[in-house]
Design an enzyme around this catalytic site. Structure first.
Site, PDB file in Angstrom:
ATOM      1  N   HIS A  82       0.854  -1.184   0.000  1.00  0.00           N
ATOM      2  CA  HIS A  82       0.000   0.000   0.000  1.00  0.00           C
ATOM      3  C   HIS A  82       0.885   1.227   0.000  1.00  0.00           C
ATOM      4  CE1 HIS A  82      -4.063   1.680   0.717  1.00  0.00           C
ATOM      5  NE2 HIS A  82      -3.381   2.697   1.186  1.00  0.00           N
ATOM      6  N   ASP A 161     -14.152   3.353   6.371  1.00  0.00           N
ATOM      7  CA  ASP A 161     -13.075   4.078   5.696  1.00  0.00           C
ATOM      8  C   ASP A 161     -13.544   4.574   4.338  1.00  0.00           C
ATOM      9  OD1 ASP A 161     -10.230   4.968   5.392  1.00  0.00           O
ATOM     10  OD2 ASP A 161     -10.391   3.658   3.660  1.00  0.00           O
ATOM     11  N   ARG A 168     -12.929  12.996   3.773  1.00  0.00           N
ATOM     12  CA  ARG A 168     -11.636  13.650   4.048  1.00  0.00           C
ATOM     13  C   ARG A 168     -11.095  14.309   2.796  1.00  0.00           C
ATOM     14  NH1 ARG A 168      -8.098   9.034   5.643  1.00  0.00           N
ATOM     15  NH2 ARG A 168      -6.441  10.547   5.840  1.00  0.00           N
ATOM     16  N   SER A 183      -6.726   4.448   8.459  1.00  0.00           N
ATOM     17  CA  SER A 183      -7.344   4.198   7.156  1.00  0.00           C
ATOM     18  C   SER A 183      -6.593   3.067   6.428  1.00  0.00           C
ATOM     19  CB  SER A 183      -7.291   5.498   6.330  1.00  0.00           C
ATOM     20  OG  SER A 183      -7.455   5.255   4.966  1.00  0.00           O
ATOM     21  N   LYS A 187      -7.814  -1.228   6.232  1.00  0.00           N
ATOM     22  CA  LYS A 187      -8.069  -1.853   4.928  1.00  0.00           C
ATOM     23  C   LYS A 187      -7.171  -3.066   4.716  1.00  0.00           C
ATOM     24  CE  LYS A 187      -7.622   1.997   2.740  1.00  0.00           C
ATOM     25  NZ  LYS A 187      -7.779   3.358   2.302  1.00  0.00           N
TER      26      LYS A 187
HETATM   27  N1  URA Z   1      -4.030   6.124   1.718  1.00  0.00           N
HETATM   28  C1  URA Z   1      -5.091   5.628   2.398  1.00  0.00           C
HETATM   29  O1  URA Z   1      -5.562   4.546   2.115  1.00  0.00           O
HETATM   30  N2  URA Z   1      -5.614   6.349   3.372  1.00  0.00           N
HETATM   31  C2  URA Z   1      -5.118   7.539   3.718  1.00  0.00           C
HETATM   32  O2  URA Z   1      -5.633   8.138   4.615  1.00  0.00           O
HETATM   33  C3  URA Z   1      -4.020   8.073   3.016  1.00  0.00           C
HETATM   34  C4  URA Z   1      -3.479   7.332   2.008  1.00  0.00           C
END
Ligand code: URA
Length: 424
Positions: A82, A161, A168, A183, A187
């Site tokens: 990620h 999220d 956001r 966040s 995930k």
């Molecule tokens: N990537 C994400 O999944 N969440 C965030 O808050 C920032 C970057």
């Protein structure tokens, strides 16, 4: 308990209990708390922060807001990656098929553009007809069959999220380390993978601006992982200038394909190889060096590119039909010298302003627009030589704002590091 008291408590800088965090988030999903109230709470969190206990609690509430995937049907170690987000960051498009081509399954859920940064799902959707909304069954079957699938958050995975991320994005509340950590980690934990590599970007074009902030964020995410028995490695990489040369959805897909054919920009290739080496070494339990060798071989022998084609085909994409804008302008340098700085965040914002990203949740992205840099930091440029090509759609742009993103000087930048280190 009521939401106004919770907002006030955080506004005054106090610590929230797990019950208060759960109350705010669960009632927001159930539409009993309004967007404007959640926005106020998010802003209070941005301004006053959350300690590690609050961040763990927020992650746990996010994680349990929906389903947690069981990927045990795919019976080898599943490693996910990620990125904390950046400009021109098309890493996943290269990394996912490349790692899969080495025999490590990549079952990846990605996001859309956020703030001034792009998102993998928007980039993939630039490929006409490509499906990112696979059902869980299709997702698992695809990974079992070809070893790789990149999809948007499926059905009911971390709905908290999904909703808060979109809010956001349009309320100036992205840049908060606890919000970013919860966040991302919720995930990743919900997606059922065994090990996680995080590309923690720092610099002007990232949400995290300094090495100190990166250390805090990296350590929180590693600790969250430990709480759930998942190994997390954060690779800290530079986002002081865009990654690669292309910014904008279709243009980035093209650059990713070039990189899969060993014809891409070297900085992108280096980031991909570093992240990929950690993923493959974790997935196959081999050394970093052996993993890197396999990855390089599969870039050179075409296996990585074939895996990309296989993935696109299986997700019904038509790569031949990928389009870029034909309204192209070449912007030339007004002076001679070295490129000392490229203002990545501003370039990301400019690409968003011409339609490459969103300002409201409902905005439709124009995949065809963007920019391709002809010069990167420390390159020499002559007066009247091309700095950047701009691909416009139906929105105009002030050319000088783009040129102002390139700082030209007689000296090169001293510290031009790409990989800063690893937190584990
Ligand atoms: N990537 C994400 O999944 N969440 C965030 O808050 C920032 C970057």
């Amino acid at each position: 308990m009521n939401i106004v008291d919770i907002i006030n408590k955080k506004r005054l800088g106090y610590k929230l209990t797990k019950e208060e965090i759960a109350f705010a988030i669960n009632n927001y999903i159930d539409k009993k708390i309004e967007d404007y109230q959640m926005s106020a709470l998010l802003m209070a969190i941005c301004l006053n922060g959350m300690d590690s206990e609050e961040t763990f609690n927020m992650t746990d509430v996010f994680l349990h807001s929906g389903d947690i995937l069981d990927l045990s049907e795919i019976n080898t170690t599943k490693v996910d990656k990620h990125s904390t987000g950046g400009i021109g960051d098309k890493t996943t498009l290269v990394l996912a098929p490349l790692v899969a081509s080495c025999g490590v399954p990549v079952a990846k859920m990605s996001g859309r553009s956020l703030g001034f940064t792009g998102g993998t799902i928007d980039k993939l959707e630039a490929i006409p007809n490509l499906r990112t909304d696979l059902t869980l069954e299709e997702f698992i079957n695809q990974v079992k069959e070809i070893g790789v699938a990149v999809v948007s958050q499926t059905g009911n995975l971390v709905p908290a999220d999904k909703k808060i991320y979109a809010l956001r994005d349009v309320t100036g509340t992205v840049q908060s380390l606890p919000l970013i950590a919860s966040s991302i980690m919720s995930k990743k934990l919900a997606s059922g993978v065994d090990k996680i590599v995080i590309d923690l970007k720092i610099g002007d074009g990232a949400f995290v601006k300094t090495v100190e902030e990166a250390k805090i964020l990296g350590n929180i995410m590693v600790e969250i992982g430990k709480n759930y028995n998942k190994e997390v490695i954060c690779v800290v990489t530079s986002m002081d200038q865009p990654l690669g040369k292309a910014i904008g959805n279709s243009l980035e897909v093209i650059e990713a394909m070039d990189t899969l054919k060993c014809e891409g920009p070297k900085d992108l290739e280096e980031v991909v190889l570093t992240l990929g080496s950690y993923m493959v070494s974790m997935g196959k339990n081999i050394s970093y060096q052996d993993a890197q060798k396999e990855l390089m071989e599969n870039l050179k022998n075409g296996k990585a590119y074939s895996k990309f084609e296989e993935m696109v085909k299986m997700q019904k994409g038509n790569i031949e039909a990928l389009e870029i804008s034909s309204k192209v302008y070449s912007l030339k340098s007004k002076t001679t010298g070295f490129i000392k700085e490229i203002k990545a965040q501003k370039l990301g914002e400019l690409v968003r302003s011409i339609g490459g990203g969103r300002y409201t949740k409902e905005d439709v992205v124009d995949f065809k627009v963007g920019m391709v840099l002809n010069k990167k930091v420390n390159d020499y440029v002559l007066e009247d030589e091309e700095l950047v090509k701009v691909y416009l759609g139906d929105k105009d742009i002030n050319i000088n704002e783009i040129l102002d993103c390139f700082v030209i000087d007689m000296e090169q930048k001293e510290d031009n590091q790409l990989i800063y280190g690893v937190i584990k």
